[in-house]
Enzyme design. Structure first.
Site, PDB file in Angstrom:
ATOM      1  N   ARG A 226      -7.317 -14.575  -3.055  1.00 10.81           N
ATOM      2  CA  ARG A 226      -7.572 -13.290  -3.707  1.00 10.81           C
ATOM      3  C   ARG A 226      -8.718 -12.601  -2.976  1.00 10.81           C
ATOM      4  O   ARG A 226      -9.688 -13.256  -2.558  1.00 10.81           O
ATOM      5  CB  ARG A 226      -7.955 -13.477  -5.178  1.00 10.81           C
ATOM      6  CG  ARG A 226      -6.770 -13.692  -6.120  1.00 10.81           C
ATOM      7  CD  ARG A 226      -5.930 -12.422  -6.327  1.00 10.81           C
ATOM      8  NE  ARG A 226      -4.883 -12.624  -7.313  1.00 10.81           N
ATOM      9  CZ  ARG A 226      -3.633 -13.025  -7.038  1.00 10.81           C
ATOM     10  NH1 ARG A 226      -3.276 -13.255  -5.793  1.00 10.81           N
ATOM     11  NH2 ARG A 226      -2.755 -13.174  -8.009  1.00 10.81           N
ATOM     12  N   ASP A 250      -4.369 -11.317   3.733  1.00 13.59           N
ATOM     13  CA  ASP A 250      -3.225 -10.856   2.941  1.00 13.59           C
ATOM     14  C   ASP A 250      -3.693 -10.187   1.656  1.00 13.59           C
ATOM     15  O   ASP A 250      -2.930  -9.508   0.991  1.00 13.59           O
ATOM     16  CB  ASP A 250      -2.323 -12.054   2.604  1.00 13.59           C
ATOM     17  CG  ASP A 250      -0.955 -11.645   2.080  1.00 13.59           C
ATOM     18  OD1 ASP A 250      -0.330 -10.755   2.695  1.00 13.59           O
ATOM     19  OD2 ASP A 250      -0.501 -12.207   1.061  1.00 13.59           O
ATOM     20  N   GLU A 255      -6.651  -3.130  -3.397  1.00 14.63           N
ATOM     21  CA  GLU A 255      -5.296  -3.071  -2.834  1.00 14.63           C
ATOM     22  C   GLU A 255      -4.559  -1.872  -3.411  1.00 14.63           C
ATOM     23  O   GLU A 255      -4.656  -1.639  -4.610  1.00 14.63           O
ATOM     24  CB  GLU A 255      -4.542  -4.369  -3.151  1.00 14.63           C
ATOM     25  CG  GLU A 255      -5.199  -5.583  -2.500  1.00 14.63           C
ATOM     26  CD  GLU A 255      -4.503  -6.904  -2.816  1.00 14.63           C
ATOM     27  OE1 GLU A 255      -3.386  -6.881  -3.380  1.00 14.63           O
ATOM     28  OE2 GLU A 255      -5.084  -7.948  -2.497  1.00 14.63           O
ATOM     29  N   HIS A 274      -0.432  -7.941   1.214  1.00 18.28           N
ATOM     30  CA  HIS A 274      -0.176  -8.864   0.085  1.00 18.28           C
ATOM     31  C   HIS A 274       1.303  -9.267   0.034  1.00 18.28           C
ATOM     32  O   HIS A 274       1.971  -9.105  -0.980  1.00 18.28           O
ATOM     33  CB  HIS A 274      -0.636  -8.259  -1.251  1.00 18.28           C
ATOM     34  CG  HIS A 274      -0.969  -9.300  -2.283  1.00 18.28           C
ATOM     35  ND1 HIS A 274      -1.995  -9.172  -3.176  1.00 18.28           N
ATOM     36  CD2 HIS A 274      -0.411 -10.512  -2.548  1.00 18.28           C
ATOM     37  CE1 HIS A 274      -2.042 -10.247  -3.968  1.00 18.28           C
ATOM     38  NE2 HIS A 274      -1.088 -11.069  -3.596  1.00 18.28           N
TER      39      HIS A 274
HETATM   40  P1  NDP Z   1      -3.217 -24.013  -7.628  1.00 16.55           P
HETATM   41  O1  NDP Z   1      -3.767 -24.018  -8.985  1.00 16.55           O
HETATM   42  O2  NDP Z   1      -2.095 -24.917  -7.278  1.00 16.55           O
HETATM   43  O3  NDP Z   1      -4.396 -24.308  -6.572  1.00 16.55           O
HETATM   44  C1  NDP Z   1      -5.689 -23.817  -6.682  1.00 16.55           C
HETATM   45  C2  NDP Z   1      -6.628 -24.810  -6.012  1.00 16.55           C
HETATM   46  O4  NDP Z   1      -7.934 -24.262  -5.984  1.00 16.55           O
HETATM   47  C3  NDP Z   1      -6.692 -26.134  -6.731  1.00 16.55           C
HETATM   48  O5  NDP Z   1      -6.460 -27.163  -5.807  1.00 16.55           O
HETATM   49  C4  NDP Z   1      -8.109 -26.210  -7.272  1.00 16.55           C
HETATM   50  O6  NDP Z   1      -8.504 -27.562  -7.147  1.00 16.55           O
HETATM   51  C5  NDP Z   1      -8.854 -25.297  -6.303  1.00 16.55           C
HETATM   52  N1  NDP Z   1     -10.047 -24.680  -6.886  1.00 16.55           N
HETATM   53  C6  NDP Z   1     -10.151 -23.984  -8.036  1.00 16.55           C
HETATM   54  N2  NDP Z   1     -11.411 -23.563  -8.230  1.00 16.55           N
HETATM   55  C7  NDP Z   1     -12.117 -23.998  -7.173  1.00 16.55           C
HETATM   56  C8  NDP Z   1     -13.472 -23.882  -6.787  1.00 16.55           C
HETATM   57  N3  NDP Z   1     -14.364 -23.252  -7.564  1.00 16.55           N
HETATM   58  N4  NDP Z   1     -13.846 -24.429  -5.610  1.00 16.55           N
HETATM   59  C9  NDP Z   1     -12.961 -25.090  -4.831  1.00 16.55           C
HETATM   60  N5  NDP Z   1     -11.664 -25.233  -5.152  1.00 16.55           N
HETATM   61  C10 NDP Z   1     -11.252 -24.706  -6.310  1.00 16.55           C
HETATM   62  O7  NDP Z   1      -2.809 -22.526  -7.328  1.00 16.55           O
HETATM   63  P2  NDP Z   1      -1.862 -21.984  -6.162  1.00 16.55           P
HETATM   64  O8  NDP Z   1      -2.101 -22.748  -4.932  1.00 16.55           O
HETATM   65  O9  NDP Z   1      -0.490 -21.845  -6.668  1.00 16.55           O
HETATM   66  O10 NDP Z   1      -2.435 -20.499  -5.998  1.00 16.55           O
HETATM   67  C11 NDP Z   1      -3.791 -20.316  -5.658  1.00 16.55           C
HETATM   68  C12 NDP Z   1      -4.129 -18.833  -5.670  1.00 16.55           C
HETATM   69  O11 NDP Z   1      -3.529 -18.200  -4.555  1.00 16.55           O
HETATM   70  C13 NDP Z   1      -3.614 -18.061  -6.876  1.00 16.55           C
HETATM   71  O12 NDP Z   1      -4.517 -18.158  -7.949  1.00 16.55           O
HETATM   72  C14 NDP Z   1      -3.507 -16.662  -6.350  1.00 16.55           C
HETATM   73  O13 NDP Z   1      -4.722 -15.988  -6.544  1.00 16.55           O
HETATM   74  C15 NDP Z   1      -3.264 -16.849  -4.850  1.00 16.55           C
HETATM   75  N6  NDP Z   1      -1.892 -16.546  -4.438  1.00 16.55           N
HETATM   76  C16 NDP Z   1      -1.699 -15.572  -3.490  1.00 16.55           C
HETATM   77  C17 NDP Z   1      -0.432 -15.288  -3.036  1.00 16.55           C
HETATM   78  C18 NDP Z   1      -0.209 -14.233  -2.021  1.00 16.55           C
HETATM   79  O14 NDP Z   1       0.801 -13.566  -2.073  1.00 16.55           O
HETATM   80  N7  NDP Z   1      -1.085 -14.059  -1.070  1.00 16.55           N
HETATM   81  C19 NDP Z   1       0.751 -15.981  -3.547  1.00 16.55           C
HETATM   82  C20 NDP Z   1       0.445 -16.996  -4.526  1.00 16.55           C
HETATM   83  C21 NDP Z   1      -0.841 -17.259  -4.932  1.00 16.55           C
HETATM   84  P3  NDP Z   1      -9.592 -28.207  -8.130  1.00 16.55           P
HETATM   85  O15 NDP Z   1      -9.108 -27.922  -9.514  1.00 16.55           O
HETATM   86  O16 NDP Z   1      -9.644 -29.638  -7.733  1.00 16.55           O
HETATM   87  O17 NDP Z   1     -10.848 -27.481  -7.787  1.00 16.55           O
HETATM   88  C1  7N6 Z   2       2.597 -10.188  -5.369  1.00 16.87           C
HETATM   89  C2  7N6 Z   2       2.063 -11.485  -4.881  1.00 16.87           C
HETATM   90  C3  7N6 Z   2       0.590 -14.370  -6.833  1.00 16.87           C
HETATM   91  O1  7N6 Z   2      -0.488 -14.567  -7.383  1.00 16.87           O
HETATM   92  O2  7N6 Z   2      -0.472 -12.604  -5.690  1.00 16.87           O
HETATM   93  C4  7N6 Z   2       0.690 -13.336  -5.767  1.00 16.87           C
HETATM   94  O3  7N6 Z   2       1.613 -15.015  -7.095  1.00 16.87           O
HETATM   95  C5  7N6 Z   2       1.871 -12.458  -6.004  1.00 16.87           C
HETATM   96  C6  7N6 Z   2       2.473  -9.063  -4.413  1.00 16.87           C
END
Ligand code: NDP
Ligand code: 7N6
Length: 308
Positions: A226, A250, A255, A274
């Site tokens: 994000r 991304d 945005e 994105h």
């Molecule tokens: P997950 O919940 O699977 O992974 C998030 C990871 O972040 C976990 O491993 C967690 O591990 C870690 N984490 C959380 N807080 C902290 C912290 N303070 N310090 C270090 N590590 C931390 O989520 P996803 O992988 O599915 O998605 C992650 C994010 O990616 C979403 O929240 C979204 O914002 C973004 N995203 C962007 C997309 C795009 O289009 N560019 C698409 C999909 C997602 P632990 O709990 O051990 O800390």
């Molecule tokens: C939409 C992407 C997510 O969090 O940000 C992604 O899954 C969605 C443009």
């Protein structure tokens, strides 16, 4: 109680063609319908949506079609006892492949050659510039679906992968996992730092001046998590002062990225709008998560990806 009707809020159009997404639920026994704002909901209703709306709190279950549910205030759902789920778990390959694409371009200059192609220019870069990602170190900050999706692909390319997360759990392909308070140590030796954490109070501006100081001068920042995880003004300054070599982004603080952002104009900054998760079967991937939870509700099981 059972889900009797499935509503798809029109905001899903931000990500998927609404009609295709709706059609992905045609094999269910319950009716589905596309809805706009101002609808009334009651017990037995489920809504799959991109945006939050106050009226959703009258339904039985809300599904955020994004993995990052940071636009939703989870307290609202907890106060009303309405379960909120997100769509984490489906982006390992989509975002993983994009991140690998970024790294291969930044190392082998695909983006630079395309820039020159636009000018019909048969271009030769400086001898020192291209390198292989093999044997280079990648630090993945956040080791969930996105982070492990990137890590295992980078490992397959012969990269040396380290990571950061709060829980000290072993992650395949990531021999060294640092806690967040050791972020500096984790990123210090990395050629690439990839951000895949959600936007939370703890992760906001996690990468700022100090981190850019710590990073190698020849390092690249990748942000597919994000925008607010990075202090964008600090990033621009780090690029200008050549404190880091480049970035692939991304996601952004604002945005669409405003036209006046300096980020557009650096040769070694790759900007994607994105689209990390965008593929031609995104609607099916999201629908699968929704259907799994409809089944779970039916069988009285706890929901997958429940975040409130
Ligand atoms: P997950 O919940 O699977 O992974 C998030 C990871 O972040 C976990 O491993 C967690 O591990 C870690 N984490 C959380 N807080 C902290 C912290 N303070 N310090 C270090 N590590 C931390 O989520 P996803 O992988 O599915 O998605 C992650 C994010 O990616 C979403 O929240 C979204 O914002 C973004 N995203 C962007 C997309 C795009 O289009 N560019 C698409 C999909 C997602 P632990 O709990 O051990 O800390
Ligand atoms: C939409 C992407 C997510 O969090 O940000 C992604 O899954 C969605 C443009």
């Amino acid at each position: 109680s059972d889900i009797e009707r499935l509503y798809i809020h029109e905001s899903v159009e931000n990500v998927v063609p609404p009609e295709d997404f709706l059609a992905a639920f045609d094999d269910l026994e319950i009716p589905n319908e596309l809805v706009g704002d101002g609808e009334t909901y009651e017990d037995g209703d489920a809504v799959a949506t991109y945006v939050p709306r106050p009226e959703f709190l009258d339904a039985s279950w809300i599904h955020c079609i994004r993995a990052g549910h940071d636009a939703f205030d989870t307290r609202d759902y907890e106060n009303r006892g309405v379960p909120l789920t997100n769509t984490s778990g489906i982006h390992g390959a989509t975002v993983g492949e994009l991140a690998i694409g970024y790294m291969l371009s930044l190392s082998r200059l695909v983006h630079v050659y395309r820039d020159h192609q636009n000018e019909d220019d048969w271009y030769s870069p400086e001898y020192e510039r291209p390198f292989t990602v093999e044997n280079e170190q990648l630090c993945v900050v956040g080791l969930g679906t996105l982070g492990t999706g990137i890590a295992k692909r980078a490992d397959a390319l012969g990269m040396d992968v380290v990571g950061v997360r709060r829980r000290q759990e072993a992650v395949p392909g990531v021999p060294e996992v640092y806690p967040p308070d050791k972020l500096g140590d984790a990123i210090a030796e990395a050629r690439f730092v990839a951000l895949t954490v959600p936007h939370t109070p703890e992760t906001e501006s996690m990468i700022s001046d100090g981190e850019f100081e710590t990073m190698r001068d020849d390092a690249y920042l990748i942000n597919v998590g994000r925008g607010p995880v990075v202090d964008e003004a600090a990033l621009v300054e780090a690029l200008r002062s050549e404190n880091i070599a480049g970035a692939a982004l991304d996601v952004f603080e604002e945005e669409p990225l405003p036209a006046e952002s300096p980020l557009w104009d650096f040769e070694d900054v790759i900007i994607s709008p994105h689209k990390g998760s965008a593929t031609n079967r995104y609607h099916l991937d999201i629908a699968e998560v929704v259907k799994e939870n409809i089944e779970k509700i039916k069988h009285g099981e706890s929901l997958t990806n429940r975040v409130a």
